[in-house]
Design an enzyme around this catalytic site. Structure first.
Site, PDB file in Angstrom:
ATOM      1  N   TYR A   1      -6.800   1.808   6.159  1.00  0.00           N
ATOM      2  CA  TYR A   1      -5.971   0.991   6.054  1.00  0.00           C
ATOM      3  C   TYR A   1      -5.722  -0.183   7.166  1.00  0.00           C
ATOM      4  O   TYR A   1      -5.174  -1.134   6.772  1.00  0.00           O
ATOM      5  CB  TYR A   1      -4.708   1.341   5.358  1.00  0.00           C
ATOM      6  CG  TYR A   1      -3.931   2.403   6.166  1.00  0.00           C
ATOM      7  CD1 TYR A   1      -3.533   1.902   7.775  1.00  0.00           C
ATOM      8  CD2 TYR A   1      -3.624   3.665   5.936  1.00  0.00           C
ATOM      9  CE1 TYR A   1      -2.946   2.830   8.416  1.00  0.00           C
ATOM     10  CE2 TYR A   1      -3.213   4.791   6.879  1.00  0.00           C
ATOM     11  CZ  TYR A   1      -2.808   4.316   8.112  1.00  0.00           C
ATOM     12  OH  TYR A   1      -2.157   5.120   8.988  1.00  0.00           O
TER      13      TYR A   1
ATOM     14  N   LYS B   1      10.832   2.753   2.738  1.00  0.00           N
ATOM     15  CA  LYS B   1      10.745   4.411   2.568  1.00  0.00           C
ATOM     16  C   LYS B   1      11.447   4.668   1.378  1.00  0.00           C
ATOM     17  O   LYS B   1      12.434   3.688   0.705  1.00  0.00           O
ATOM     18  CB  LYS B   1      11.498   4.789   3.597  1.00  0.00           C
ATOM     19  CG  LYS B   1      10.895   4.405   5.046  1.00  0.00           C
ATOM     20  CD  LYS B   1       9.974   5.487   5.398  1.00  0.00           C
ATOM     21  CE  LYS B   1      10.189   6.931   5.554  1.00  0.00           C
ATOM     22  NZ  LYS B   1       9.986   7.288   6.845  1.00  0.00           N
TER      23      LYS B   1
ATOM     24  N   CYS C   1      36.646  37.681 -12.752  1.00  0.00           N
ATOM     25  CA  CYS C   1      36.189  36.285 -13.038  1.00  0.00           C
ATOM     26  C   CYS C   1      37.241  35.454 -12.783  1.00  0.00           C
ATOM     27  O   CYS C   1      38.439  35.573 -12.850  1.00  0.00           O
ATOM     28  CB  CYS C   1      35.973  36.160 -14.670  1.00  0.00           C
ATOM     29  SG  CYS C   1      35.923  34.770 -15.361  1.00  0.00           S
TER      30      CYS C   1
ATOM     31  N   GLU D   1       0.862  -1.137   0.217  1.00  0.00           N
ATOM     32  CA  GLU D   1       0.163   0.045   0.097  1.00  0.00           C
ATOM     33  C   GLU D   1       1.029   1.413  -0.145  1.00  0.00           C
ATOM     34  O   GLU D   1       1.860   1.080   0.564  1.00  0.00           O
ATOM     35  CB  GLU D   1      -0.712   0.026   1.178  1.00  0.00           C
ATOM     36  CG  GLU D   1      -1.814  -1.086   1.601  1.00  0.00           C
ATOM     37  CD  GLU D   1      -2.416  -1.246   2.804  1.00  0.00           C
ATOM     38  OE1 GLU D   1      -2.225  -0.035   3.525  1.00  0.00           O
ATOM     39  OE2 GLU D   1      -3.150  -1.955   3.136  1.00  0.00           O
TER      40      GLU D   1
ATOM     41  N   LYS E   1       2.315   4.431   1.418  1.00  0.00           N
ATOM     42  CA  LYS E   1       2.427   5.087   2.699  1.00  0.00           C
ATOM     43  C   LYS E   1       2.008   6.642   2.609  1.00  0.00           C
ATOM     44  O   LYS E   1       3.013   7.137   2.300  1.00  0.00           O
ATOM     45  CB  LYS E   1       3.949   4.871   3.290  1.00  0.00           C
ATOM     46  CG  LYS E   1       3.973   5.174   4.517  1.00  0.00           C
ATOM     47  CD  LYS E   1       5.219   4.714   5.284  1.00  0.00           C
ATOM     48  CE  LYS E   1       5.452   4.909   6.874  1.00  0.00           C
ATOM     49  NZ  LYS E   1       5.257   6.302   7.038  1.00  0.00           N
TER      50      LYS E   1
ATOM     51  N   CYS F   1      39.110  34.266 -16.371  1.00  0.00           N
ATOM     52  CA  CYS F   1      40.080  35.157 -17.065  1.00  0.00           C
ATOM     53  C   CYS F   1      40.525  36.392 -16.355  1.00  0.00           C
ATOM     54  O   CYS F   1      41.117  37.229 -16.825  1.00  0.00           O
ATOM     55  CB  CYS F   1      39.338  35.589 -18.277  1.00  0.00           C
ATOM     56  SG  CYS F   1      37.941  36.732 -18.045  1.00  0.00           S
TER      57      CYS F   1
ATOM     58  N   CYS G   1      37.490  35.213 -22.610  1.00  0.00           N
ATOM     59  CA  CYS G   1      37.450  34.221 -21.175  1.00  0.00           C
ATOM     60  C   CYS G   1      37.396  32.747 -22.043  1.00  0.00           C
ATOM     61  O   CYS G   1      36.431  32.536 -22.657  1.00  0.00           O
ATOM     62  CB  CYS G   1      36.054  34.776 -20.443  1.00  0.00           C
ATOM     63  SG  CYS G   1      35.946  33.472 -19.265  1.00  0.00           S
TER      64      CYS G   1
ATOM     65  N   CYS H   1      30.861  37.735 -16.065  1.00  0.00           N
ATOM     66  CA  CYS H   1      32.161  38.129 -16.440  1.00  0.00           C
ATOM     67  C   CYS H   1      32.315  39.060 -17.612  1.00  0.00           C
ATOM     68  O   CYS H   1      31.545  39.068 -18.889  1.00  0.00           O
ATOM     69  CB  CYS H   1      32.859  36.975 -16.804  1.00  0.00           C
ATOM     70  SG  CYS H   1      34.415  37.082 -17.707  1.00  0.00           S
TER      71      CYS H   1
ATOM     72  N   ASP I   1       1.535  10.339   3.582  1.00  0.00           N
ATOM     73  CA  ASP I   1       2.028  10.952   4.220  1.00  0.00           C
ATOM     74  C   ASP I   1       1.112  12.133   4.903  1.00  0.00           C
ATOM     75  O   ASP I   1       0.842  13.280   4.288  1.00  0.00           O
ATOM     76  CB  ASP I   1       3.209  11.992   3.748  1.00  0.00           C
ATOM     77  CG  ASP I   1       4.418  12.551   4.273  1.00  0.00           C
ATOM     78  OD1 ASP I   1       4.191  12.175   5.692  1.00  0.00           O
ATOM     79  OD2 ASP I   1       5.378  13.210   4.015  1.00  0.00           O
TER      80      ASP I   1
HETATM   81  S1  IVH Z   1      -0.242   0.424   8.677  1.00  0.00           S
HETATM   82  C1  IVH Z   1       0.193  -1.475  12.649  1.00  0.00           C
HETATM   83  N1  IVH Z   1      -0.759   1.438   6.361  1.00  0.00           N
HETATM   84  O1  IVH Z   1       2.880   5.373   8.736  1.00  0.00           O
HETATM   85  C2  IVH Z   1       0.265  -0.916  11.405  1.00  0.00           C
HETATM   86  N2  IVH Z   1       0.453   2.943   8.141  1.00  0.00           N
HETATM   87  O2  IVH Z   1       5.303   4.804  10.112  1.00  0.00           O
HETATM   88  C3  IVH Z   1      -0.345   0.605  11.378  1.00  0.00           C
HETATM   89  N3  IVH Z   1       0.893   5.194   7.329  1.00  0.00           N
HETATM   90  O3  IVH Z   1       1.541   5.509  12.061  1.00  0.00           O
HETATM   91  C4  IVH Z   1       0.152   1.279  10.485  1.00  0.00           C
HETATM   92  N4  IVH Z   1      -0.047   4.939   5.044  1.00  0.00           N
HETATM   93  O4  IVH Z   1       0.390   7.071   9.854  1.00  0.00           O
HETATM   94  C5  IVH Z   1       0.015   1.661   7.722  1.00  0.00           C
HETATM   95  N5  IVH Z   1      -1.048   2.111   4.186  1.00  0.00           N
HETATM   96  C6  IVH Z   1      -0.445   2.466   5.601  1.00  0.00           C
HETATM   97  C7  IVH Z   1       0.047   3.828   5.728  1.00  0.00           C
HETATM   98  C8  IVH Z   1       0.471   4.034   7.114  1.00  0.00           C
HETATM   99  C9  IVH Z   1       0.740   5.873   6.175  1.00  0.00           C
HETATM  100  C10 IVH Z   1       1.502   5.733   8.383  1.00  0.00           C
HETATM  101  C11 IVH Z   1       0.733   5.729   9.651  1.00  0.00           C
HETATM  102  C12 IVH Z   1       1.525   5.108  10.770  1.00  0.00           C
HETATM  103  C13 IVH Z   1       3.026   5.315  10.137  1.00  0.00           C
HETATM  104  C14 IVH Z   1       4.091   4.340  10.534  1.00  0.00           C
END
Ligand code: IVH
Length: 609
Positions: free
Chosen positions: A237, A325, A419, A122, A124, A422, A443, A437, A126
């Protein structure tokens, strides 16, 4: 400087600065949602702190950031106890880390290498993680993660989120108690729009440093009406407390969530092998910038719930999931010197020489500083600790200075008066802060480019000297200045030219013929060919028409050095000549080496009006 090379007092001073900077950041991050530096930068400062503390354990300060975990919850929200803690994830930074995660899972479960362990990958997101509690399908409470066990009650604020179902759709068996966990986020464009709106409202209105902080700030509003006015979204999620869960896989759970009316990220992907995982990761690295929301990696979760249960948790993270990451884009280092590069157009660019650092796997020792105006705006000085950003293939940039880390006795930056290539004088344009320059055709950094321009189609149009031929003759030392072009035949050049491979007597004679034909040239073409900064064809024509001949123009431009003179005002009154262009033209004619070139050309050419 590497930690090992530091004297004790230097280390103590650096630790003192780091304690202050990191503590400031911790406060801003946890309480005010507006960190001044990004996570990866913060991480690199913390890493430096840790390295110093490992090497000088007796210098560890009581106020060191390493002694503090998080910040206390803000006082104004009611506390919520998480019966199932909201844990975080362990990180994988390399492919090897991901492979090691899969082997650990297999080993823990006692599976052989040929048994496949399907995982759900999935994005991640932000954003800000929240937990939503449903009782008999009715939304009753929302809370933040807080310190993972105790968070803040943000129920009323979450009620304003349009993407959140208040009542779960009863297409499925709804558990009596269901906590749905996920991420509240803001899209990149919504974040930018919110910030511009805030900027327009004046300085007192807070600007957010990134979409995540904007989302966090929007959730932590005492007045839910403010949250309601913010564009917030939610991806579900995970689950927390559940009574009688009836799904066997994470994939099934995500399907259920969709059925209940939640948004589930559309990119979630089921992978059977390590290769499939890595392929998916690579595809998302490539698509990352095009997504409307920010992601900082992928999360891999063992699909089978029974395996998840057996794998369980370590202290703060599940054993059945890992965050892969994306390579960091920013880090901190020290500017050891500021040097200057000269472009082929004569533009001087200050370059920061850095204590080498690795960002996203690439070693970086230089970053552009653009121009002096930019340096002054950011007040970048030699000795400063700076934040460096390297995104994709672009040249690393200096994002800003960590002001609290500035050593004593630093000096503001001053551009070079001459410069570095030159040694001709440099000039700084009155608009835009660009330094140039004035060496132009003498130059070495600019000469070949200027010569190419000199013979180009709308200048002298010498077809026999296009690109490659000119480059060869330049490299052989036969053409170094415009005058050399017209002296080529007089010199003992036939011999020299035919000595160069690829040139015969015939081709040399042909070239001389072409050059001879161009000795007769109009005044405006010559003016354009000189490559005076900011003088294009149209301005060259205007100047030629105004001054009539080269001799008059030269006399007038020398007189116009005096900015109170009639000659200067006459120049400024010519249509299209503003201050910037006026300065560039007079500077050109004032340079002795340019006068020399013009003297030579006047002798060799047949100038027509
Ligand atoms: S699962 C026990 N799934 O990442 C597992 N976390 O670094 C719970 N986050 O605190 C997390 N997208 O805020 C999960 N698809 C995703 C996520 C996700 C973002 C964040 C979440 C968590 C942090 C961990």
């Amino acid at each position: 400087m590497p930690v090992e090379n530091l004297e004790e007092d230097q280390a103590a001073h650096e630790l003192e600065c780091l304690a202050r900077v990191l503590s400031e950041h911790d406060q801003l991050y946890h309480l005010l949602d507006s960190p001044t530096v990004r996570d990866d930068v913060y991480d690199s400062l913390r890493a430096r702190n840790a390295a110093l503390e490992t090497y000088f354990p007796h210098l560890i300060r009581p106020d060191s950031s390493s002694r503090r975990i998080g910040a206390p919850a803000i006082e104004s929200f009611k506390k919520v106890w998480h019966t199932v803690p909201m844990l975080s994830l362990n990180n994988a930074l390399t492919e090897e880390d991901v492979a090691a995660f899969l082997s650990r899972v297999r080993q823990f479960l006692g599976l052989s290498r040929d048994v496949s362990v399907p995982v759900i990958a999935e994005p991640k997101i932000d954003g800000v993680s929240v937990s939503l509690r449903y009782e008999n399908g009715v939304f009753v409470q929302a809370s933040t993660r807080g310190n993972s066990i105790e968070g803040e009650d943000i129920t009323e604020n979450l009620r304003t989120l349009k993407e959140l179902p208040f009542l779960l759709k009863k297409t499925e068996n709804v558990p009596e108690i269901l906590e749905v966990r996920g991420e509240v986020y803001m899209t990149k464009t919504e974040f930018a729009a919110l910030n511009s709106k805030h900027a327009a409202m004046g300085e007192s209105c807070k600007l957010f440093s990134n979409p995540r902080n904007a989302a966090a700030g929007s959730l932590r509003q005492i007045d839910p009406c403010i949250t309601a006015a913010r564009p917030l979204h939610f991806f579900a999620y995970a689950w927390g407390e559940v009574h009688n869960p009836h799904w066997d896989t994470h994939w099934e759970f995500l399907e259920l969530l969709r059925g209940f009316g939640f948004m589930v990220n559309p990119l979630v992907h089921r992978c059977e092998t390590l290769e499939a995982i890595l392929e998916f990761y690579a595809s998302l690295v490539a698509r990352r910038d095009a997504l409307s929301y920010e992601i900082d990696g992928l999360v891999y979760k063992v699909d089978r719930v029974e395996w998840q249960r057996r794998l369980g948790f370590m202290s703060r993270a599940p054993r059945w999931a890992i965050a892969h990451k994306f390579p960091g884009e920013q880090a901190c280092t020290v500017i050891e010197a500021i040097t200057t590069s000269v472009s082929r157009s004569g533009r001087l660019t200050p370059v920061a020489c850095l204590r080498p650092i690795t960002i996203g796997g690439v070693k970086i020792s230089q970053a552009t500083l653009h121009n002096e105006e930019e340096i002054a705006r950011k007040d970048v000085r030699v000795g400063d600790t700076v934040i460096i950003r390297r995104a994709g293939s672009v040249i690393p940039q200096v994002v800003g200075v960590v002001a609290a880390m500035r050593p004593k006795d630093t000096q503001p930056y001053q551009g070079p008066a001459v410069c570095p290539i030159c040694h001709s004088l440099t000039t700084r344009e009155s608009e835009g802060g660009i330094r140039r320059c004035t060496g132009g055709l003498i130059c070495a950094a600019q000469r070949i480019e200027r010569l190419k321009h000199f013979v180009s189609r709308n200048a002298f149009n010498i077809t026999g000297l296009r690109e490659k031929n000119l480059e060869t003759l330049y490299a052989e030392g036969l053409i170094r200045s415009p005058a050399d072009i017209f002296r080529l035949e007089e010199q003992d050049s036939i011999k020299s030219i035919t000595a160069i491979s690829g040139w015969g007597t015939r081709s040399a004679s042909k070239l001389f013929e072409k050059i001879r034909a161009k000795r007769t040239v109009s005044f405006d073409r010559l003016l354009y060919a000189l490559g005076i900064p900011h003088v294009g064809e149209v301005l060259a024509k205007t100047l030629a028409a105004h001054y009539g001949n080269l001799a008059r123009l030269r006399v007038a431009m020398v007189a116009a050095q005096d900015r109170t003179s009639d000659a200067w005002h006459e120049l400024l009154n010519i249509p299209m000549v503003g201050r910037l262009k006026g300065e560039a033209i007079t500077v050109f004619f004032a340079e002795q080496h340019n006068s020399h070139i013009l003297d030579e050309l006047e002798k060799l050419l047949n100038l027509q009006l």
